[in-house]
Design an enzyme around this catalytic site. Structure first.
Site, PDB file in Angstrom:
ATOM      1  CG  MET A  11     -19.923 -44.800  27.878  1.00  0.00           C
ATOM      2  SD  MET A  11     -20.315 -43.815  26.451  1.00  0.00           S
ATOM      3  CE  MET A  11     -18.851 -42.856  26.333  1.00  0.00           C
ATOM      4  N   PRO A  12     -24.563 -46.505  28.102  1.00  0.00           N
ATOM      5  CG  PRO A  12     -26.693 -45.621  28.378  1.00  0.00           C
ATOM      6  CD  PRO A  12     -25.291 -45.247  28.044  1.00  0.00           C
ATOM      7  CG  HIS A  13     -23.918 -52.696  24.865  1.00  0.00           C
ATOM      8  ND1 HIS A  13     -24.053 -52.423  23.519  1.00  0.00           N
ATOM      9  CD2 HIS A  13     -23.916 -54.037  24.979  1.00  0.00           C
ATOM     10  CE1 HIS A  13     -24.117 -53.572  22.854  1.00  0.00           C
ATOM     11  NE2 HIS A  13     -24.047 -54.562  23.720  1.00  0.00           N
ATOM     12  CB  SER A  59     -23.808 -42.096  25.629  1.00  0.00           C
ATOM     13  OG  SER A  59     -23.147 -40.867  25.761  1.00  0.00           O
ATOM     14  CB  SER A 102     -23.762 -49.357  21.664  1.00  0.00           C
ATOM     15  OG  SER A 102     -23.445 -49.876  22.930  1.00  0.00           O
TER      16      SER A 102
END
Length: 76
Positions: free
Chosen positions: A1-3, A38, A40
């Site tokens: 989940m890359p932010h 995935s 954001s």
């Protein structure tokens, strides 16, 4: 989940920010082999006079071991 957090000087339009978020998302998907759902992206405006204290010192100098692309400038 890359932010991903993008910090910029103010002055970009909402359209430019949307394009930046789109392109950063595409790059992350390609590099990390992850789905668009995935990723954001947030974009924060930081005034030039605040850059050293709010970005450079805490995020670049303070986290030097995490920086994979170092800047070519030093405002200190």
């Amino acid at each position: 989940m890359p932010h991903i957090i993008v910090k910029l000087y103010p002055g970009r339009s909402e359209e430019q920010k949307a394009r930046i978020a789109e392109e950063v998302t595409k790059a992350m998907m390609a590099a990390a082999n992850c789905a668009e759902k995935s990723v954001s992206v947030s974009i924060e405006d930081v005034a030039p006079e605040d850059w050293a204290e709010k970005v450079y010192k805490p995020d670049i100098v303070g986290k030097a071991d995490l920086i994979y692309k170092k800047p070519g400038y030093d405002p200190l």
